[in-house]
Design a protein around this motif. Structure first.
Motif, PDB file in Angstrom:
ATOM      1  N   HIS A  55       0.839  -1.103  -0.116  1.00 20.56           N
ATOM      2  CA  HIS A  55       0.025  -0.120   0.136  1.00 20.56           C
ATOM      3  C   HIS A  55       0.894   1.193  -0.049  1.00 20.56           C
ATOM      4  CE1 HIS A  55      -3.017  -2.798   0.694  1.00 20.56           C
ATOM      5  NE2 HIS A  55      -2.458  -3.142   1.792  1.00 20.56           N
ATOM      6  N   ALA A  56       0.621   2.279  -0.915  1.00 18.63           N
ATOM      7  CA  ALA A  56       1.487   3.208  -1.129  1.00 18.63           C
ATOM      8  C   ALA A  56       0.881   4.437  -0.453  1.00 18.63           C
ATOM      9  CB  ALA A  56       1.893   3.505  -2.624  1.00 18.63           C
ATOM     10  N   PHE A  57       0.309   4.298   0.596  1.00 17.99           N
ATOM     11  CA  PHE A  57      -0.358   5.517   1.382  1.00 17.99           C
ATOM     12  C   PHE A  57       0.229   5.653   2.732  1.00 17.99           C
ATOM     13  CE2 PHE A  57      -3.098   3.458  -1.928  1.00 17.99           C
ATOM     14  CZ  PHE A  57      -3.595   4.811  -2.526  1.00 17.99           C
ATOM     15  N   ALA A  58       0.145   6.808   3.091  1.00 13.49           N
ATOM     16  CA  ALA A  58       0.451   7.089   4.622  1.00 13.49           C
ATOM     17  C   ALA A  58      -0.755   6.663   5.605  1.00 13.49           C
ATOM     18  CB  ALA A  58       0.900   8.621   4.789  1.00 13.49           C
ATOM     19  N   PRO A  59      -0.420   5.937   6.577  1.00 12.98           N
ATOM     20  CA  PRO A  59      -1.366   5.371   7.438  1.00 12.98           C
ATOM     21  C   PRO A  59      -1.959   6.734   8.299  1.00 12.98           C
ATOM     22  CG  PRO A  59       0.566   4.102   7.841  1.00 12.98           C
ATOM     23  CD  PRO A  59       0.847   5.313   6.843  1.00 12.98           C
ATOM     24  N   ALA A  60      -1.345   7.898   8.503  1.00 19.35           N
ATOM     25  CA  ALA A  60      -2.252   8.968   9.013  1.00 19.35           C
ATOM     26  C   ALA A  60      -2.948   9.539   8.292  1.00 19.35           C
ATOM     27  CB  ALA A  60      -0.939  10.056   9.247  1.00 19.35           C
ATOM     28  N   PRO A  80      -7.366  -5.464   0.927  1.00 22.59           N
ATOM     29  CA  PRO A  80      -7.982  -3.942   0.779  1.00 22.59           C
ATOM     30  C   PRO A  80      -6.767  -3.000   0.470  1.00 22.59           C
ATOM     31  CG  PRO A  80      -7.020  -4.382   3.218  1.00 22.59           C
ATOM     32  CD  PRO A  80      -6.823  -5.875   2.327  1.00 22.59           C
ATOM     33  N   CYS A  81      -7.451  -1.951  -0.042  1.00 21.75           N
ATOM     34  CA  CYS A  81      -6.663  -0.976  -0.823  1.00 21.75           C
ATOM     35  C   CYS A  81      -7.316   0.355  -0.662  1.00 21.75           C
ATOM     36  CB  CYS A  81      -6.347  -1.142  -2.384  1.00 21.75           C
ATOM     37  SG  CYS A  81      -5.307  -0.003  -3.141  1.00 21.75           S
ATOM     38  N   TYR A  82      -7.811   0.811   0.650  1.00 18.79           N
ATOM     39  CA  TYR A  82      -8.238   2.104   1.012  1.00 18.79           C
ATOM     40  C   TYR A  82      -9.292   2.404   0.198  1.00 18.79           C
ATOM     41  CZ  TYR A  82      -3.764   2.131   3.333  1.00 18.79           C
ATOM     42  OH  TYR A  82      -2.812   1.992   4.272  1.00 18.79           O
ATOM     43  N   GLY A  83     -10.311   1.528   0.301  1.00 17.91           N
ATOM     44  CA  GLY A  83     -11.649   1.710  -0.307  1.00 17.91           C
ATOM     45  C   GLY A  83     -11.874   1.412  -1.686  1.00 17.91           C
ATOM     46  N   LEU A  84     -10.740   1.274  -2.408  1.00 13.07           N
ATOM     47  CA  LEU A  84     -10.948   0.886  -3.990  1.00 13.07           C
ATOM     48  C   LEU A  84     -11.888  -0.258  -4.085  1.00 13.07           C
ATOM     49  CD1 LEU A  84      -7.535   1.947  -5.496  1.00 13.07           C
ATOM     50  CD2 LEU A  84      -9.852   3.153  -5.801  1.00 13.07           C
ATOM     51  N   PRO A  85     -12.691  -0.122  -5.088  1.00 15.74           N
ATOM     52  CA  PRO A  85     -13.364  -1.600  -5.397  1.00 15.74           C
ATOM     53  C   PRO A  85     -12.208  -2.365  -6.112  1.00 15.74           C
ATOM     54  CG  PRO A  85     -13.910   0.276  -6.825  1.00 15.74           C
ATOM     55  CD  PRO A  85     -13.259   0.748  -5.618  1.00 15.74           C
ATOM     56  N   ALA A  86     -12.453  -3.655  -6.093  1.00 11.90           N
ATOM     57  CA  ALA A  86     -11.523  -4.622  -6.510  1.00 11.90           C
ATOM     58  C   ALA A  86     -11.879  -4.938  -7.872  1.00 11.90           C
ATOM     59  CB  ALA A  86     -11.470  -5.765  -5.843  1.00 11.90           C
ATOM     60  N   VAL A  87     -10.857  -5.125  -8.702  1.00  9.20           N
ATOM     61  CA  VAL A  87     -11.121  -5.839 -10.118  1.00  9.20           C
ATOM     62  C   VAL A  87     -11.475  -7.292  -9.880  1.00  9.20           C
ATOM     63  CG1 VAL A  87      -9.315  -4.610 -11.185  1.00  9.20           C
ATOM     64  CG2 VAL A  87      -8.685  -6.772 -10.183  1.00  9.20           C
ATOM     65  N   ALA A  88     -12.469  -8.005 -10.907  1.00 15.66           N
ATOM     66  CA  ALA A  88     -12.730  -8.963 -10.763  1.00 15.66           C
ATOM     67  C   ALA A  88     -11.931 -10.138 -10.741  1.00 15.66           C
ATOM     68  CB  ALA A  88     -13.933  -9.271 -11.682  1.00 15.66           C
ATOM     69  N   ARG A  89     -11.987 -11.028  -9.826  1.00 10.48           N
ATOM     70  CA  ARG A  89     -11.006 -12.129  -9.686  1.00 10.48           C
ATOM     71  C   ARG A  89     -10.723 -12.790 -11.143  1.00 10.48           C
ATOM     72  NH1 ARG A  89      -9.726 -15.545  -5.625  1.00 10.48           N
ATOM     73  NH2 ARG A  89     -11.235 -14.493  -4.339  1.00 10.48           N
ATOM     74  N   PRO A 146      -3.081   0.747  -9.372  1.00 14.09           N
ATOM     75  CA  PRO A 146      -4.034   1.797  -8.532  1.00 14.09           C
ATOM     76  C   PRO A 146      -3.770   1.719  -7.166  1.00 14.09           C
ATOM     77  CG  PRO A 146      -5.263   0.639 -10.335  1.00 14.09           C
ATOM     78  CD  PRO A 146      -3.935  -0.051 -10.465  1.00 14.09           C
ATOM     79  N   GLY A 147      -3.531   2.802  -6.529  1.00 16.80           N
ATOM     80  CA  GLY A 147      -3.406   3.034  -5.297  1.00 16.80           C
ATOM     81  C   GLY A 147      -1.770   2.277  -4.701  1.00 16.80           C
ATOM     82  N   GLY A 148      -1.205   1.886  -5.829  1.00 19.65           N
ATOM     83  CA  GLY A 148       0.049   1.161  -5.455  1.00 19.65           C
ATOM     84  C   GLY A 148       0.366  -0.260  -4.623  1.00 19.65           C
ATOM     85  N   CYS A 149      -1.099  -0.863  -4.794  1.00 11.29           N
ATOM     86  CA  CYS A 149      -1.481  -1.982  -3.881  1.00 11.29           C
ATOM     87  C   CYS A 149      -1.190  -3.374  -4.997  1.00 11.29           C
ATOM     88  CB  CYS A 149      -2.923  -2.089  -3.413  1.00 11.29           C
ATOM     89  SG  CYS A 149      -3.235  -0.488  -2.445  1.00 11.29           S
ATOM     90  N   TYR A 150      -0.442  -4.115  -4.457  1.00  7.96           N
ATOM     91  CA  TYR A 150      -0.289  -5.420  -5.293  1.00  7.96           C
ATOM     92  C   TYR A 150       0.146  -6.459  -4.380  1.00  7.96           C
ATOM     93  CZ  TYR A 150       4.726  -4.196  -5.010  1.00  7.96           C
ATOM     94  OH  TYR A 150       6.099  -4.042  -4.951  1.00  7.96           O
TER      95      TYR A 150
END
Length: 300
Positions: free
Chosen positions: A12-17, A171-180, A209-213
Motif C-alpha cells: 500500500h502506497a499510502f501514509a497510515p495517518a 484491501p486498498c483504502y476503499g477502492l473497489p476490486a477488479v473481478a477475480r 492503482p493505489g500502489g497496491c499489489y
C-alpha cells in the motif's frame, strides 16, 4: 534487485495517518470515488539492479513500445517491479503523473468535474520537462484529444495505470476490486484504449492503482510483459491546496535515480501545476537532469 518472497502482503502506497481521509468519496490518486493520494512512508523495495533490461524486441505487442526497455521477469515468472534508478549514477530524476479516472465517473465528468489538467501539460512543455504519464484507459476515453496530444509529444511517454482504476489487491483504502481473474484483461484494456485514442508513445510500464499489489497479481499480469513501476518520492500533491508544501516535500526527498509520483487531475490535485513551476527549476539548479522512466530503466 531485491527478490520478492513467494508470499507477500499487499503493498500500500499510502501514509497510515491519512487513512481517515482516504475513506472519503474522492478518487484514489486524483479525483474519483473512495480512494486517495498515493503516499508511502516505506516505499516498496526497488528491483532495479542485476539482470539487464530486455531488448525492445521482447516487448508485448499490446504495449507498442518505442524502444522502451523493461526488466526481466523475476524467478518464477512474476512481473518485475521498478521503484527507482541507480543511486550511484548520474543525477537523474523521473517526474511521473497519474492521469486518474475510475470506471464509474462518466457522470461526474459530464457535470464538469475536471479530471484532466491541460495547464500542467502546457507548463511541462514550456519548461521542456520530460515526464511519464500513467494514464487509465477510462481517462483516455474521456479525454482522447489530450491523450493523443500527450502521446504524440516526444517530451512524454504514456504508461498504463489500468483501465478501471480499481484495486488489484485488497484491501486498498476503499477502492473497489477488479473481478477475480481479470487483472491482466484490465491492463490490456487500457493499452487498447490508448491505441483507440491515437496515442503513439506507449511504453510497457504499469502502475498499480493505489500502489497496491501482491505476489499473486504480479504473476497474473506477467503475460502482459510489463514492468510494474512504483516510486520512491511521494509529492503529496493529491488533495493539496497549496503548492509550497508539495514542492518542499519533493525537493526534500529527491535522490539520484528517483521516481516522483504526482497527479494530472485538477479536481483532486489542484496545486500540482504551480508546484512544478518551482520544482523543475530547482532540480536543475541542483544539477539534476529530468528524464522519463524509460531512461532510468535503461540506465539499470
Amino acid at each position: 534487485m531485491i527478490p520478492i518472497p513467494r508470499r507477500r502482503p499487499a503493498r500500500h502506497a499510502f501514509a497510515p495517518a491519512l487513512a481517515a481521509l482516504l475513506c472519503l468519496p474522492l478518487a484514489a490518486c486524483g479525483g474519483g470515488s473512495s480512494g486517495a493520494a498515493e503516499r508511502t512512508k516505506n516505499p516498496p523495495s526497488p528491483r532495479t539492479s542485476a539482470p539487464a533490461p530486455r531488448s525492445p524486441s521482447a516487448q508485448s505487442p499490446s504495449a507498442r513500445p518505442s524502444a522502451a526497455p523493461t526488466l526481466p521477469p523475476d524467478p518464477g515468472g512474476a512481473t518485475p517491479v521498478f521503484s527507482h534508478g541507480r543511486r550511484d549514477g548520474p543525477k537523474r530524476v523521473a517526474l511521473t503523473f497519474d492521469a486518474d479516472m475510475t470506471a464509474d465517473q462518466d457522470e461526474r465528468a459530464a457535470r464538469g468535474e475536471p479530471f484532466d489538467n491541460p495547464q500542467l501539460i502546457t507548463t511541462l512543455r514550456r519548461l521542456k520537462a520530460p515526464a511519464t504519464v500513467f494514464m487509465t484507459g477510462k481517462w483516455a476515453e474521456q479525454y482522447p484529444d489530450q491523450a493523443r496530444s500527450i502521446g504524440s509529444d516526444p517530451l512524454f511517454e504514456v504508461a498504463d495505470h489500468s483501465y478501471s482504476h480499481h484495486a488489484f489487491s485488497t484491501p486498498c483504502y476503499g477502492l473497489p476490486a477488479v473481478a477475480r481473474g481479470t487483472a491482466r484483461q484490465d491492463v490490456e484494456r487500457a493499452f487498447a484504449a490508448f491505441r483507440k485514442a491515437g496515442v503513439e508513445r506507449i511504453v510497457p510500464y504499469f502502475r498499480f492503482p493505489g500502489g497496491c499489489y501482491n505476489e499473486a497479481v504480479l504473476r497474473e499480469i506477467a503475460p502482459a510483459k510489463v514492468t510494474a513501476v512504483q516510486w520512491d518520492v511521494v509529492s503529496g500533491d493529491a488533495f493539496a491546496k497549496k503548492a509550497g508544501p508539495v514542492a518542499d516535500r519533493v525537493l526534500a526527498q529527491v535522490k539520484p535515480g528517483s521516481v516522483v509520483v504526482m497527479h494530472c487531475t485538477r479536481s483532486a490535485a489542484p496545486a500540482t501545476e504551480e508546484a512544478i513551476r518551482r520544482i523543475v527549476p530547482e532540480l536543475r539548479a541542483r544539477g539534476y537532469e529530468l528524464v522519463r522512466v524509460s531512461d532510468l530503466v535503461a540506465g539499470g
